[in-house]
Write an enzyme that holds these catalytic residues in place. Sequence first.
Site, short mmCIF file in Angstrom:
data_model
loop_
_atom_site.label_atom_id
_atom_site.label_comp_id
_atom_site.label_asym_id
_atom_site.label_seq_id
_atom_site.Cartn_x
_atom_site.Cartn_y
_atom_site.Cartn_z
N TYR A 77 3.26 0.38 -8.36
CA TYR A 77 3.32 0.84 -8.93
C TYR A 77 3.25 2.31 -8.57
O TYR A 77 2.47 3.13 -8.95
CB TYR A 77 1.64 0.53 -9.22
CG TYR A 77 1.45 -1.00 -9.85
CD1 TYR A 77 1.84 -0.92 -11.17
CD2 TYR A 77 0.87 -1.64 -9.44
CE1 TYR A 77 1.53 -1.91 -11.94
CE2 TYR A 77 0.57 -3.47 -10.36
CZ TYR A 77 1.41 -3.41 -11.18
OH TYR A 77 0.90 -3.93 -12.33
N PRO A 81 1.39 -12.64 -11.05
CA PRO A 81 1.24 -11.23 -9.82
C PRO A 81 2.60 -10.42 -10.14
O PRO A 81 3.53 -10.70 -10.02
CB PRO A 81 0.45 -12.59 -8.76
CG PRO A 81 2.29 -13.34 -9.45
CD PRO A 81 1.69 -13.59 -10.64
N GLY A 82 2.18 -9.00 -10.15
CA GLY A 82 3.06 -8.53 -9.31
C GLY A 82 2.48 -8.01 -8.23
O GLY A 82 2.93 -8.10 -7.45
N ARG A 83 1.06 -6.68 -7.91
CA ARG A 83 0.47 -5.85 -7.08
C ARG A 83 0.64 -6.94 -6.14
O ARG A 83 1.31 -6.31 -4.43
CB ARG A 83 -0.53 -5.71 -7.41
CG ARG A 83 -0.80 -4.61 -5.76
CD ARG A 83 -2.73 -4.37 -6.55
NE ARG A 83 -3.36 -3.85 -7.45
CZ ARG A 83 -2.67 -2.58 -8.16
NH1 ARG A 83 -2.97 -2.15 -7.08
NH2 ARG A 83 -3.13 -2.21 -9.31
N ARG A 93 -0.73 7.35 -7.79
CA ARG A 93 -2.47 6.58 -7.62
C ARG A 93 -3.30 7.37 -7.16
O ARG A 93 -4.93 7.35 -8.13
CB ARG A 93 -2.29 5.63 -7.07
CG ARG A 93 -0.95 4.77 -7.37
CD ARG A 93 -0.97 3.00 -7.19
NE ARG A 93 -2.35 2.18 -7.62
CZ ARG A 93 -2.96 1.68 -6.68
NH1 ARG A 93 -3.90 2.79 -6.05
NH2 ARG A 93 -4.16 1.63 -7.98
N TYR A 101 -6.56 6.93 -9.70
CA TYR A 101 -7.31 5.66 -9.56
C TYR A 101 -8.28 6.32 -8.68
O TYR A 101 -9.15 5.02 -7.61
CB TYR A 101 -6.99 4.26 -9.49
CG TYR A 101 -6.01 4.17 -10.15
CD1 TYR A 101 -5.23 4.00 -11.76
CD2 TYR A 101 -3.59 4.41 -9.91
CE1 TYR A 101 -5.01 3.19 -12.33
CE2 TYR A 101 -3.52 3.96 -11.01
CZ TYR A 101 -2.84 3.60 -12.50
OH TYR A 101 -2.66 3.40 -12.78
N GLY A 139 -2.98 -9.66 -11.52
CA GLY A 139 -4.16 -9.16 -11.06
C GLY A 139 -4.28 -9.43 -9.85
O GLY A 139 -6.04 -8.53 -9.48
N CYS A 182 3.25 21.73 -7.68
CA CYS A 182 1.95 23.26 -7.65
C CYS A 182 0.71 22.57 -8.32
O CYS A 182 0.68 23.55 -9.97
CB CYS A 182 2.82 23.57 -9.13
SG CYS A 182 4.79 24.26 -8.61
N1 LLP Z 1 0.91 -9.19 -16.70
C1 LLP Z 1 0.61 -8.40 -17.03
C2 LLP Z 1 0.66 -8.23 -18.72
C3 LLP Z 1 -0.16 -6.85 -16.73
O1 LLP Z 1 -0.54 -6.01 -17.78
C4 LLP Z 1 -0.40 -6.69 -15.49
C5 LLP Z 1 -0.25 -5.48 -15.32
C6 LLP Z 1 0.10 -7.34 -14.91
C7 LLP Z 1 0.43 -9.44 -15.68
C8 LLP Z 1 0.14 -7.67 -13.57
O2 LLP Z 1 -0.93 -7.05 -12.45
P1 LLP Z 1 -1.13 -7.35 -11.38
O3 LLP Z 1 -0.70 -8.74 -10.82
O4 LLP Z 1 1.04 -6.82 -10.38
O5 LLP Z 1 -2.62 -6.68 -10.87
N2 LLP Z 1 -0.37 1.16 -12.72
C9 LLP Z 1 -1.64 0.48 -12.14
C10 LLP Z 1 -1.72 -1.00 -12.93
C11 LLP Z 1 -1.45 -1.47 -14.33
C12 LLP Z 1 -1.92 -3.05 -13.89
C13 LLP Z 1 -0.44 -3.07 -15.24
N3 LLP Z 1 -0.93 -4.70 -15.60
C14 LLP Z 1 -2.31 0.61 -10.60
O6 LLP Z 1 -1.45 1.60 -9.61
O7 LLP Z 1 -2.70 -0.10 -9.94
#
Ligand code: LLP
Length: 417
Positions: A376, A277-279, A316, A320, A234, A347
Amino acid sequence: MSDHLIWSGCDTVRLAHEYGTPLYVMDESMMRRRCRRLAEAVKGRNARICYAGKAFLNIAMAKLVCEEGLGLDTVSEGELYLAHLAGFPMERVTLHGNAKTESFLSAGLEWGAGTVVVDSEDELKRLESLCALRGKRQTILIRVSPGIEAHTHKAIQTAQKDCKFGVPLAHLERAVKYALASEWLDLAGLHVHVGSQIHDTEAHFAAVSRMTQLLCELRGSLGFEARELDLGGGFGIPSLPGEAETPAEEFVSQILDRVDSSCEALGLRRPEVVFEPGRWIAGEAGITLYTVQSVKEIPGVRTYVAVDGGMTDNPRPQLYQAQYVVKLANDTTRPATKRAAIAGPCCESGDLLTADTPVPELHVGDVLAVPLTGAYNYSMFSTYNCALRPAVIFAQDGSARVAVRRQTLEDLARGQE
Ligand code: LLP
């Protein structure tokens, strides 16, 4: 000296010409640095980092995450398969998702995935029978949705009461009891993910209090002592260039302090903490390159700069209301003198990367770069209007390699009669 935009030592205009646009360019060094910063933050603290593959995953990225020593969260059979192809150590892989298919769960069991984060009571039972069939005991966490609303866009809050993820609080004890009684399920602990693109620690702190309280209650009622507490991901990235970076490693360290103190206050044995963490790892490392196809001024209304990508490679703004700015990659010195919308080719009128952003004088053939598109974007690519998936380039200190080649028309037609 060239006035081209340089990304991780690479001339972005050369990349655009060599590999075609739209083009995702990832700064590999930045992603590695970020993995290391987080790994450092959990060192010696009974905690670990699992990169959330949903943010950005391909075989090259899985290899990078593996080399950096992190774990990997997968949320589909496809993600798991890429991890498998990358030779990712399966004991460091987690299976996620609220609607896991039998083939996803089975592949996880066959390949020896370390953890399955179970999202529902139905899944507990389905997984148990698949384990029994193979005579294999599986380590699991149970995901909970504890009713926390993180400060972020509604669509990416994931722990509120009314939410498709996790076992409802009202049924948690029943689910834990079921798992504890099963010879095939090894319940290691609980999981929560409060949401995404979060810039403070409030929601994570609330999750720590709620989850440690729940662990305390479960110890009281069922004698269950958790070995693991997964607090999800997150951590946000700037919405626009120039905004301050979210200090994820400080957040991690403060959240761990909270876990320590909450456990101490409740007399709980401190479980190992997992972050996902991903983003924060991929987002700022990525830019997307486009080529201008037309510039259309509607006098007194707006100027539309049409480029060769948009909602298919970056949905996005539509999903969002995300804001983006553009940089002129082939002449960083040309001053921004006007405002324009940057439009994609699909289109529909909503296919805009931005409706209004400062731009220099632009012409057909100019190369534009959109920063902050590493997470993402590639992972949410769609084939609307038969768009071809752009290539992904990993750039590192002046050298570039193709992580994913651009889709061809032949790829597009494959499998069709
Ligand atoms: N763990 C779980 C269980 C999750 O569902 C997610 C993200 C993460 C970790 C990683 O979260 P991050 O660190 O990346 O915030 N498509 C959307 C974001 C969707 C996130 C879904 N879950 C966007 O483009 O903002």
